[in-house]
Design a protein around this motif. Structure first.
Motif, short mmCIF file in Angstrom:
data_model
loop_
_atom_site.label_atom_id
_atom_site.label_comp_id
_atom_site.label_asym_id
_atom_site.label_seq_id
_atom_site.Cartn_x
_atom_site.Cartn_y
_atom_site.Cartn_z
N LEU A 231 -4.36 -6.76 6.68
CA LEU A 231 -4.73 -5.82 5.62
C LEU A 231 -3.46 -5.28 5.00
CD1 LEU A 231 -6.56 -3.82 4.07
CD2 LEU A 231 -6.61 -2.41 6.12
N SER A 232 -3.37 -5.34 3.68
CA SER A 232 -2.21 -4.69 3.06
C SER A 232 -2.72 -3.74 1.98
CB SER A 232 -1.24 -5.73 2.52
OG SER A 232 -1.38 -5.87 1.14
N VAL A 233 -2.09 -2.59 1.93
CA VAL A 233 -2.53 -1.54 1.01
C VAL A 233 -1.42 -1.29 0.01
CG1 VAL A 233 -3.43 0.80 0.83
CG2 VAL A 233 -3.75 -0.49 2.94
N TYR A 234 -1.81 -1.23 -1.24
CA TYR A 234 -0.82 -1.04 -2.29
C TYR A 234 -1.31 0.13 -3.12
CZ TYR A 234 1.97 -2.41 -6.39
OH TYR A 234 2.83 -2.43 -7.44
N ASN A 235 -0.47 1.16 -3.28
CA ASN A 235 -0.82 2.30 -4.12
C ASN A 235 -2.08 3.04 -3.68
OD1 ASN A 235 1.07 2.71 -5.95
ND2 ASN A 235 0.12 1.58 -7.63
N ASP B 37 -5.00 2.25 -3.58
CA ASP B 37 -6.28 1.89 -4.19
C ASP B 37 -6.44 0.38 -4.32
OD1 ASP B 37 -4.51 1.32 -6.18
OD2 ASP B 37 -5.47 2.53 -7.72
N ASN B 38 -5.51 -0.36 -3.77
CA ASN B 38 -5.52 -1.81 -3.91
C ASN B 38 -5.36 -2.38 -2.50
OD1 ASN B 38 -4.60 -4.45 -4.23
ND2 ASN B 38 -3.14 -3.97 -5.86
N PHE B 39 -6.47 -2.89 -1.98
CA PHE B 39 -6.49 -3.37 -0.59
C PHE B 39 -6.65 -4.88 -0.57
CE2 PHE B 39 -7.13 0.70 1.66
CZ PHE B 39 -7.46 1.51 0.59
N THR B 40 -5.77 -5.57 0.12
CA THR B 40 -5.92 -7.01 0.25
C THR B 40 -6.20 -7.34 1.72
OG1 THR B 40 -4.32 -7.25 -1.53
CG2 THR B 40 -4.86 -9.23 -0.30
N PHE B 41 -7.29 -8.07 1.94
CA PHE B 41 -7.72 -8.39 3.30
C PHE B 41 -7.61 -9.89 3.55
CE2 PHE B 41 -10.05 -4.49 4.21
CZ PHE B 41 -10.38 -4.03 2.95
N THR C 227 -9.59 -11.43 0.31
CA THR C 227 -10.40 -10.54 -0.52
C THR C 227 -9.56 -9.36 -0.96
OG1 THR C 227 -12.36 -11.18 0.69
CG2 THR C 227 -12.50 -9.13 -0.54
N ARG C 228 -9.56 -9.08 -2.25
CA ARG C 228 -8.82 -7.90 -2.73
C ARG C 228 -9.81 -6.91 -3.31
NH1 ARG C 228 -3.66 -9.31 -5.89
NH2 ARG C 228 -2.99 -9.64 -3.74
N MET C 229 -9.68 -5.65 -2.89
CA MET C 229 -10.59 -4.62 -3.38
C MET C 229 -9.81 -3.53 -4.10
SD MET C 229 -13.32 -4.19 -0.33
CE MET C 229 -14.44 -5.54 0.08
N PHE C 230 -10.30 -3.15 -5.27
CA PHE C 230 -9.70 -2.05 -6.02
C PHE C 230 -10.66 -0.87 -5.95
CE2 PHE C 230 -8.39 -6.00 -8.12
CZ PHE C 230 -7.01 -5.88 -8.03
N VAL C 231 -10.19 0.24 -5.42
CA VAL C 231 -11.04 1.42 -5.37
C VAL C 231 -11.03 2.06 -6.75
CG1 VAL C 231 -11.35 3.70 -4.33
CG2 VAL C 231 -10.56 1.80 -2.94
C1 LIG Z 1 -2.48 -5.24 -5.79
O1 LIG Z 1 -1.56 -5.40 -4.71
C2 LIG Z 1 -0.91 -6.66 -4.67
C3 LIG Z 1 0.00 -6.66 -3.46
O2 LIG Z 1 -0.73 -6.39 -2.31
C4 LIG Z 1 -0.10 -6.90 -5.93
O3 LIG Z 1 0.50 -8.15 -5.91
C5 LIG Z 1 -1.02 -6.79 -7.13
O4 LIG Z 1 -0.27 -6.89 -8.33
C6 LIG Z 1 -1.76 -5.45 -7.11
N1 LIG Z 1 -2.70 -5.44 -8.21
C7 LIG Z 1 -2.84 -4.40 -9.03
C8 LIG Z 1 -3.79 -4.56 -10.17
O5 LIG Z 1 -2.24 -3.36 -8.86
#
Ligand SMILES: *[C@@H]1O[C@H](CO)[C@@H](O)[C@H](O)[C@H]1NC(C)=O
Ligand SMILES: *[C@@H]1O[C@H](CO)[C@@H](O)[C@H](O)[C@H]1NC(C)=O
Ligand SMILES: *[C@@H]1O[C@H](CO)[C@@H](O)[C@H](O)[C@H]1NC(C)=O
Ligand SMILES: *[C@@H]1O[C@H](CO)[C@@H](O)[C@H](O)[C@H]1NC(C)=O
Ligand SMILES: *[C@@H]1O[C@H](CO)[C@@H](O)[C@H](O)[C@H]1NC(C)=O
Ligand SMILES: *[C@@H]1O[C@H](CO)[C@@H](O)[C@H](O)[C@H]1NC(C)=O
Length: 632
Positions: free
Chosen positions: A81-85, A87-91, A106-110
């Motif tokens: 699982l990686s979390v970005y910002n 609100d952006n979760f990649t599983f 699977t990538r989920m945007f809250v």
């Molecule tokens: C979501 O996070 C991934 C890295 O985990 C990044 O590459 C991607 O650009 C991000 N997408 C958005 C829309 O922020």
């Protein structure tokens, strides 16, 4: 016994190994899926109703397949699982119900607490020699694919205000139901905050009133109530999701709306529980052509104090500009997202310092009433308290003391003049200080000019200096690193270094046994306005703390040093006046903030040589003010 246990372990791991042969790796799931994502979600995927259940380490998909008329359940566990910002979760999800594991990326945007958008790969097999991680499983993820929207099946209603606020008449188009546009004069959308409900519950729903159009089949009378699930922006597109709680069919319950952030001529809506069908408001499956209902204008019936007129800044809501004239008060602010907001208040009735004001309804919503409790203006500051909004204009109710938030600790909020007039500082003289706090004063170069070295001077003592020594003692000069040495004539040797900060005093007062000072510094990039709490600790010692922003925190005290109390630095200052400084110490605890004005007029009258320039203008301005006061 031990043997038995050993056999048991072997059996378990053998069956385990058999189950996960294809992946080849056995490892711990390392996921602790965020609480915001956990729970049950509904979505429409390839035309099928799908329920997604997210737990701490696993995700289950349960969809009803129309063709086979069967439930299809897919169990997965989260292996990465990686979390970005936030609100952006990649599983990376491993399927656990197949003999050979395959993996989903699977990538989920809250989007809001109640809405998630999702993209996903199909279940992919990986090389037995590879680890299932982002680089192996996610390489096939197409970030431009259509997003699937998941709606919480147990949603927390949100205030509709940021999604939709106002009353509109509309013409309606639904390309899947009827031809043309149905326009009926009584059809409307009503999204208004209703004040004065018993528990001051903010509005979490809006209504769409449909009317049947003559000669148009498939149009009908009806009222639909939508609860708001929150809104989000993608570029200029303003999306919001709703749930119709009176609807029992799951696929008819959830809808997505799309508005343009700059223009509300059209509002687009989905006719399925999907957001990805909305590309722009005009071409949505269902489209509302909106016409805003006019706001009723209230005539003023009382007057605000003369000296409130002007441009102000609401420091509690720092982005808000407040324009006041004799009868109106208009607050404008620009939220991070969305359009400029405006709130108009009209004076309706006044008693002493309490003013009942009508608040114009936003975009055609009906008005309500709110009480302002103002402290008469002093310096460049208006202090006030604002009550709760009520529907009926009854002064004794709207302005009763119980309408003001009854918190244990409270302070008046303040408006500061946009172009403030400087006044004599309540703390003046020459001080050296020791500082403590999160953000200390540092040596810097004002205006970006290269700092002069101190040529050929030997400095016996470096100190931090706080001086208010200009002629009228209106400007605080702070030098974090100042050389106090004097030459043998007693003159300061450090004539080259410029102060790091120059803050104009623009208002002070005493409240709740604390003395407050507001300063203004044009060059301060973070906040031009700052709030100080100050106190005299001894004959020649003063303690002061400086706020982080423009706002005086109710907890800020003279010794506050951290943002928990709204402060960034505290100064412990001791007076030191040298022979040539000619900078007398002065202290005013702010008990009578109105006294200052007559003092200044007195300075003007007795002054024999008044310097031309800003200070003269300022003095004249205050003089004019006091003249005006005399006339009325
Ligand atoms: C979501 O996070 C991934 C890295 O985990 C990044 O590459 C991607 O650009 C991000 N997408 C958005 C829309 O922020
Ligand atoms: C998972 O995260 C939550 C907070 O988000 C925390 O309270 C909980 O202890 C964590 N669980 C584990 C097993 O780390
Ligand atoms: C909106 O329509 C409903 C039903 O037709 C009506 O009761 C209500 O008064 C209308 N509201 C406005 C502001 O026109
Ligand atoms: C005050 O401002 C309002 C709104 O801009 C305006 O309609 C009104 O005429 C003004 N009143 C006075 C006394 O200037
Ligand atoms: C503003 O007017 C009030 C009376 O309405 C007066 O008490 C106050 O001193 C005035 N303040 C200034 C800064 O002129
Ligand atoms: C004071 O500061 C200057 C440079 O800012 C330095 O050269 C000098 O040594 C310092 N003196 C003392 C006593 O710290």
């Amino acid at each position: 016994m031990e043997k038995l246990a050993l056999i048991f372990v072997v059996v378990v791991s053998a069956s385990h190994a058999q189950l996960y042969l294809g992946g080849g790796y056995d490892y711990d799931p390392r996921c602790n899926i965020s609480l915001t994502l956990r729970g049950e979600w509904y979505s429409r995927e390839h035309g099928d109703d799908t329920f997604t259940t997210i737990e701490a380490e696993s995700v289950r998909f349960n969809s009803y397949d129309q063709n086979t008329q069967r439930n299809l359940i897919i169990d997965t566990r989260c292996v990465a699982l990686s979390v970005y910002n936030n609100d952006n979760f990649t599983f990376v999800l491993q399927r656990t119900d197949t003999p050979v594991p395959c993996y989903y990326c699977t990538r989920m945007f809250v989007r809001t607490l109640n809405v998630i958008d999702k993209i996903s790969t199909t279940c992919v097999n990986i090389n037995p020699s590879e680890r299932p991680d982002f680089s192996t499983v996610c390489r096939g993820l197409d970030v431009n694919m259509e997003q699937v929207t998941l709606f919480s099946t147990n949603p927390t209603p949100k205030n509709c205000r940021s999604s939709l606020e106002g009353v509109w008449k509309f013409a309606y188009k639904n390309t899947y139901k009827f031809f043309g546009e149905c326009k009926h004069p009584d059809a409307n959308i009503t999204a208004c905050q209703v004040p004065g409900s018993q528990f001051f519950i903010d509005n979490q729903q809006f209504q769409v009133n449909y009317r049947k159009c003559e000669g148009m089949e498939d149009t009908q009378d009806g009222e639909v109530q939508f609860k708001c699930l929150g809104d989000w922006y993608i570029g200029k597109n303003h999306y919001f999701a709703v749930v119709n709680s009176r609807e029992s069919r799951i696929d008819e319950k959830y809808r997505c709306f799309l508005a343009n952030r700059d223009d509300d001529t059209f509002l687009g809506s989905s006719i399925t529980p999907e957001c990805n069908v909305l590309k722009n408001p005009q071409d949505a499956p269902a489209r509302y052509h909106m016409e805003q209902v006019k706001t009723e204008i209230m005539e003023p019936r009382c007057k605000l104090p003369d000296n409130f007129t002007g441009q102000w800044i609401n420091t509690a809501n720092f982005d808000a500009d407040v324009t006041i004239n004799r009868t109106h008060m208009i607050e404008r602010w620009k939220p991070d997202t969305g359009r400029i907001k405006e709130q108009i208040y009209v004076c309706v009735e006044k008693r002493n310092n309490r003013y009942m004001m009508a608040r114009h309804g936003i975009n055609g919503c009906s008005r309500d009433y709110v009480c302002f409790d103002f402290v008469p203006r002093h310096h460049s500051v208006i202090r006030y308290r604002k009550g709760k909004e009520l529907r009926d204009p009854v002064f004794s109710t709207v302005c009763s003391w119980t309408m003001f938030k009854a918190k244990q600790d409270w302070r008046y909020d303040i408006l500061v003049m946009k172009t403030p007039v400087s006044i004599k500082c309540p703390v003046a003289g020459k001080f050296k200080f020791i500082q403590t706090g999160d953000i200390l004063f540092e040596t810097r170069i004002r205006g970006g000019v290269t700092q002069m070295p101190r040529p050929n001077t030997y400095c016996k003592e470096n100190i931090s200096d706080f001086s208010v020594c200009d002629r009228d003692q209106r400007i605080i000069a702070i030098d974090a690193d100042y050389c106090v040495s004097v030459d043998h004539f007693g003159r300061p040797v450090d004539i080259y270094s410029e102060p790091d900060h120059m803050l104009k005093c623009i208002g002070f007062w005493r409240e709740n046994l604390k003395s407050y000072l507001i300063t203004y510094e044009e060059e301060d990039a973070y906040s031009k306005y700052r709030c100080w709490v100050y106190q005299r600790a001894d004959l020649n010692r003063v303690l002061m703390s400086l706020s982080v922003g423009a706002f005086c925190h109710v907890k800020q005290d003279v010794v506050s040093i951290s943002s928990r109390e709204g402060a960034q630095v505290a100064l412990d200052m001791v007076e030191y006046e040298r022979e040539h400084d000619d900078c007398p110490m002065y202290f005013d605890d702010g008990t009578d903030p109105y006294a200052q004005i007559s003092d200044q007029a007195a300075i003007f009258n007795s002054a024999t040589d008044v310097r031309i320039g800003a200070s003269l203008l300022i003095v004249m301005f205050t003089f004019v003010l006091s003249l005006r006061r005399l006339r009325f």
